[in-house]
Design an enzyme around this catalytic site. Structure first.
Site, PDB file in Angstrom:
ATOM      1  N   HIS A  17     -16.387   2.113   5.581  1.00  0.00           N
ATOM      2  CA  HIS A  17     -15.197   1.675   6.604  1.00  0.00           C
ATOM      3  C   HIS A  17     -15.717   2.328   7.947  1.00  0.00           C
ATOM      4  O   HIS A  17     -16.680   2.721   8.104  1.00  0.00           O
ATOM      5  CB  HIS A  17     -14.035   3.108   6.510  1.00  0.00           C
ATOM      6  CG  HIS A  17     -14.396   4.368   6.577  1.00  0.00           C
ATOM      7  ND1 HIS A  17     -14.638   5.097   5.494  1.00  0.00           N
ATOM      8  CD2 HIS A  17     -13.978   5.152   7.589  1.00  0.00           C
ATOM      9  CE1 HIS A  17     -14.806   6.494   5.867  1.00  0.00           C
ATOM     10  NE2 HIS A  17     -14.415   6.461   7.323  1.00  0.00           N
TER      11      HIS A  17
ATOM     12  N   HIS B 221      -8.921   4.642   2.822  1.00  0.00           N
ATOM     13  CA  HIS B 221      -9.008   3.819   3.921  1.00  0.00           C
ATOM     14  C   HIS B 221     -10.261   3.039   3.958  1.00  0.00           C
ATOM     15  O   HIS B 221     -11.436   3.263   4.006  1.00  0.00           O
ATOM     16  CB  HIS B 221      -9.234   4.701   5.204  1.00  0.00           C
ATOM     17  CG  HIS B 221     -10.276   5.920   5.503  1.00  0.00           C
ATOM     18  ND1 HIS B 221     -11.058   6.211   4.401  1.00  0.00           N
ATOM     19  CD2 HIS B 221     -10.631   6.467   6.604  1.00  0.00           C
ATOM     20  CE1 HIS B 221     -11.930   6.984   4.834  1.00  0.00           C
ATOM     21  NE2 HIS B 221     -11.767   7.107   6.166  1.00  0.00           N
TER      22      HIS B 221
ATOM     23  N   HIS C  67     -16.979   5.978  14.422  1.00  0.00           N
ATOM     24  CA  HIS C  67     -18.131   6.237  13.565  1.00  0.00           C
ATOM     25  C   HIS C  67     -18.090   5.035  12.606  1.00  0.00           C
ATOM     26  O   HIS C  67     -17.073   4.468  12.408  1.00  0.00           O
ATOM     27  CB  HIS C  67     -18.050   7.593  12.763  1.00  0.00           C
ATOM     28  CG  HIS C  67     -16.833   7.716  12.028  1.00  0.00           C
ATOM     29  ND1 HIS C  67     -15.525   8.567  12.339  1.00  0.00           N
ATOM     30  CD2 HIS C  67     -16.645   7.375  10.689  1.00  0.00           C
ATOM     31  CE1 HIS C  67     -14.792   8.527  11.439  1.00  0.00           C
ATOM     32  NE2 HIS C  67     -15.429   7.847  10.342  1.00  0.00           N
TER      33      HIS C  67
ATOM     34  N   HIS D 205     -12.042  16.514   4.685  1.00  0.00           N
ATOM     35  CA  HIS D 205     -10.836  16.039   5.650  1.00  0.00           C
ATOM     36  C   HIS D 205      -9.371  16.502   4.850  1.00  0.00           C
ATOM     37  O   HIS D 205      -9.379  16.373   3.641  1.00  0.00           O
ATOM     38  CB  HIS D 205     -10.830  14.368   5.428  1.00  0.00           C
ATOM     39  CG  HIS D 205     -12.209  13.865   6.328  1.00  0.00           C
ATOM     40  ND1 HIS D 205     -12.323  14.589   7.869  1.00  0.00           N
ATOM     41  CD2 HIS D 205     -12.953  12.941   6.069  1.00  0.00           C
ATOM     42  CE1 HIS D 205     -13.245  13.628   8.119  1.00  0.00           C
ATOM     43  NE2 HIS D 205     -13.911  12.969   7.230  1.00  0.00           N
TER      44      HIS D 205
ATOM     45  N   TYR E  53     -20.439  14.564   9.675  1.00  0.00           N
ATOM     46  CA  TYR E  53     -20.525  13.524  10.765  1.00  0.00           C
ATOM     47  C   TYR E  53     -21.869  13.874  11.500  1.00  0.00           C
ATOM     48  O   TYR E  53     -22.256  15.044  11.692  1.00  0.00           O
ATOM     49  CB  TYR E  53     -19.596  13.976  11.924  1.00  0.00           C
ATOM     50  CG  TYR E  53     -18.344  13.261  11.429  1.00  0.00           C
ATOM     51  CD1 TYR E  53     -18.104  11.659  11.376  1.00  0.00           C
ATOM     52  CD2 TYR E  53     -17.182  14.140  11.074  1.00  0.00           C
ATOM     53  CE1 TYR E  53     -16.684  11.103  10.836  1.00  0.00           C
ATOM     54  CE2 TYR E  53     -15.959  13.715  10.741  1.00  0.00           C
ATOM     55  CZ  TYR E  53     -15.904  12.126  10.517  1.00  0.00           C
ATOM     56  OH  TYR E  53     -14.656  11.481  10.110  1.00  0.00           O
TER      57      TYR E  53
ATOM     58  N   GLU F 207     -21.120   8.850   9.467  1.00  0.00           N
ATOM     59  CA  GLU F 207     -20.626   9.791   8.494  1.00  0.00           C
ATOM     60  C   GLU F 207     -21.194   9.388   7.268  1.00  0.00           C
ATOM     61  O   GLU F 207     -21.140   8.419   6.581  1.00  0.00           O
ATOM     62  CB  GLU F 207     -19.015   9.611   8.572  1.00  0.00           C
ATOM     63  CG  GLU F 207     -18.194  10.525   7.474  1.00  0.00           C
ATOM     64  CD  GLU F 207     -16.630  10.196   7.569  1.00  0.00           C
ATOM     65  OE1 GLU F 207     -16.385   8.943   7.512  1.00  0.00           O
ATOM     66  OE2 GLU F 207     -16.142  11.173   7.190  1.00  0.00           O
TER      67      GLU F 207
END
Lengths: 314, 314, 314, 314
Positions: free
Chosen positions: B150, B206, B220, B252, B261, B271
């Site tokens: 993503h 996501h 990112h 997260h 990261y 990431e």
């Protein structure tokens, strides 16, 4: 969108108290409802709809039906048309035919398994809620299964008599319910007999699977865990609860998933399954397992397929 | 189906040799093509289409465009109509405008980011093939990223002047591209300013995310790993390669994902992201993070959001 | 054999209720005793002796003393001779000076830290017992720490004035208590100043460590976890309990251990530490970290040593 | 200190090329020496002495001898006295009797297994070196075993004829070589027959083990891995190399270790074993497994002890 994912499975058990102990203490589900007939409804902590397993008392183990959730209520009407156009009779159960569930489109797969579609089930939220949620609930129990992930149905495969309900189901699921084929096993001298089919609607490697055998039945219902580490912990939980384990922790070649197979007290096979495996997508090349490698497809490490694994089911 | 998933990102780098070393040795991609202009195309081992990252030499780091793949070529025509009907200009690039790719529908998101849709890219298969595949290839390198997962785009958020490109993008992605909102952060005295939106088309939490900031940019691009253990190994690989790490391994709150990261040699944030997290579905209740808890939403363990994390991007 | 392992640490806390909540709910210890003065004694589930942490109420955080267990009561007499021969005064506390503990040999390390040796402490067994034990107890709580693993003591390091209590302690522990040096950091223009020493008696990489700083103090007490996965879960537990985390999950270069540093409510630094790392042995070559690489020795992934990490301690 | 740890095992194989492929590509060892007789010497990456496995060509699989390393050369003289005083004949082999090794004290255990002690072996360092070492080497291969961890020897157990070489060995190892008993299995109507003994000198749960059977032999040699995740990866490596797996990934009740059993090409059983398990210490209460629970002691998850597991060995 049509079919979104597996919604629930209705399972026959022969001892309700022992079964509840199993699905609650080992799988980690919670009982959310008991109906007037004594059927018990359970939910995993990471599911937001009211329930995903229904236990019904019976003389014999097995599955009554499996149900998948569609996105919109109108999808039911469209699927009714498509299923009937395919030549399969349907019945539309009214809202309330099952507790907390809207209209249900009921029919049998070519393999004879009862299959249901519904669009509405009471949404109660996950156990961590929707506002600033923790990644897992404080009262996680047992293996802490996230959700009912998929089912594997045994389908009659009798090539000499021209019967292949795996292929029949695969065709039906593809053409009528818009499932995608992710992986298959091809056997026989010409490698043209589809002996197993793993199909998806979500982006996970399988939402339903069909494997050929002497008669129709339920091979297993599977519950999702996060990781290989949670598989170890699940095995520990099974040991503590004296659960009968069928196949100790290992990896599947098919789906790449990490797994334990075990039995509920009535002999219904359960699976704890971990990992995304890969991103299932309509355009991902279909994976084919050849007959000489099916053992490794099922149990990647040993490559050995115990006879009981395909012979014993409910 | 429409949009299936992220297809590729075109990234600006300032030192091609150093960048290739990074994306190959750290992320674990393979170079599959270099075009006449010196742009380099790379692919992760578990992707089946030709490439997912394009590196272009530039004076400044950042993202040229991000592209998503749709299921059918005809989807491009229908999306063209819908995007234009929404009031956004489009351009249809002919097949071959990008190597190995069919027609491309090009337009800008409300946030100004260039966005592309395409239906066809040469399918070369994953590195384990489609017949009796191993779960991972023998020549897996570096962190061994499975796929480009993503991107997170920074969008102008300026409430006093009535500018909220996070909300604008979220509305557009929902209404025009049929994305679903999975999680959001609501800030401001009335908790009515959508400062972050995490949106999906696959069943993963996501496929694209928008976060508010002073100006548009790329926060990112993210690469998928299997597990928390692979995150540890990825951190080790970064250490061995002297990669500049932004945020050490943690979880997260948003998406539940496990993360590191870090920066490529030009300062583009990368990431490594692990875990399915949860099953993203259209009917899953949208998760909302409140302003006081956003730190924990981003970095669940410490609950602290380093200023650099939202302030530094390309 | 002499010294076997760390036995307990006596820690000063400023709010007993908050501290108990921390050591019980976060670390996962159990309170086993409270003495007449209100000192509270706690035990990890995988320890077999009565307690390993003593919390005492004080105006200021820090460590009162750390105690190591020797194999035989007679070892105390022999160590008394050796310590005194080295020029350090000792005191032999009678049985009962500490609850459930036999004779105690008390003295100060060259760095001034109070150090105790004892041979007997009431053995109450681990929480899984000694007959057909499960691998972990059903009532495991919080991070589920197995045992108090080691302590790191800050020692005065003032090379211009010829003071190096790291080296002084290292020499004393080696010559008098038969500890082995596993790893060290050598700094200064000639790389001849021993700024850190990690020493062992068990086969784990460190049972005690000394690091140079402006004044003596306790840097941290560390609790053992099984695996990197348990580190993730420990981080989650800390988040749920709003624990102040110093350094998020990462790997040490030194010891290879996986770690989280965090603070108890009084500001005493704790660590959860996972993994065997390597087999520490008397004949294993001593590992040396050079000044330019100390950051990576401490925090392998980022290679960055936050100033607070060496500056803040109790 | 006396005995420190296992030093090497000399293994009989029937096909040297296939065996080398196995120990190199699957276990991940490196060949470091071949002597004039064609014996091949191998080393794991995390060992610092010259070698830990010697492969010798023979008509039949099995173990020639196992050797443990003592701390000081003079220990050999003292052990010679103690072993002979116990009534067991010894032979002192001169330096160079084995390549790169000093004097060797050679004798047979009560069970008849040849056992060797030595104090010196050429130290070549681990593959990551001793200055600013990475936690693992870039060229780690196969399962990436850290070190030879322990061996399990099958010992004659014939209670009707008063023969129990498990107990005999346990007594000898305790009284003469200062090993500690960590866990045992007690069987028979009076639960007074010691059918298995797990003994340690390091702080890990076992450095050697004895299990009763019809005849003396080698049950397995075991190699250390870091974690349950590395066990999964080791299983994958075995699958890729078509290794014959005996028991798929699971947990031991005894030692709590995570394991795979498998065979080298000659039929010698190997194990990959992960995790510290617990801190083995002289004062830790000895764990006893009762006859009805031995299955769970060996394979904690299923609780089932396959007949082949105790019946098949070399």
């Amino acid at each position: 969108m049509g079919v979104m994912r597996i919604g629930h499975a209705s399972i026959r058990v022969m001892d309700m108290a022992a079964s509840l102990k199993h699905y609650e203490n080992v799988i980690g589900m919670k009982t959310v409802h008991t109906d007037a007939d004594g059927n018990v409804y359970l939910k995993c902590w990471d599911e937001w709809d009211k329930y995903s397993i229904i236990l019904t008392l019976a003389d014999q183990a097995g599955m009554n039906h499996v149900a998948y959730k569609v996105e919109k209520d109108a999808d039911l009407d469209s699927f009714k048309e498509r299923v009937e156009a395919y030549g399969i009779a349907t019945e539309m159960l009214p809202e309330g035919a099952m507790p907390f569930v809207g209209r249900i489109l009921k029919f049998n797969l070519p393999s004879s398994h009862e299959f249901r579609l519904y669009a509405k089930k009471e949404c109660v939220g996950t156990d961590v809620g929707s506002t600033n949620p923790d990644p897992w609930p404080d009262d996680k129990k047992g293996a802490g299964a996230h959700w009912l992930d998929h089912t594997l149905l045994m389908c009659t495969l009798d090539p000499p008599n021209g019967v292949n309900h795996v292929a029949d189901n695969c065709k039906f699921m593809t053409e009528v319910l818009d499932f995608h084929l992710g992986e298959q096993a091809m056997v026989g001298p010409d490698a043209n007999i589809q002996a197993a089919a793993f199909m998806f609607r979500t982006s996970t490697p399988h939402d339903i699977a069909f494997v050929g055998g002497p008669r129709p039945g339920m091979h297993h219902v599977s519950f999702f865990l996060d990781s290989w580490h949670d598989i170890l912990k699940a095995g520990d939980i099974m040991a503590k609860n004296k659960v009968r384990i069928d196949v100790a922790p290992t990896r599947h070649g098919i789906t790449r998933g990490e797994t334990i197979y075990f039995f509920d007290p009535s002999g219904n096979r359960n699976e704890t399954f971990a990992g995304l495996g890969y991103m299932a997508q309509p355009d991902r090349p279909v994976i084919t397992w050849t007959e000489d490698t099916i053992g490794r497809g099922i149990f990647y490490h040993t490559g050995v397929l115990p006879e009981s694994f395909t012979g014993v089911y409910t």
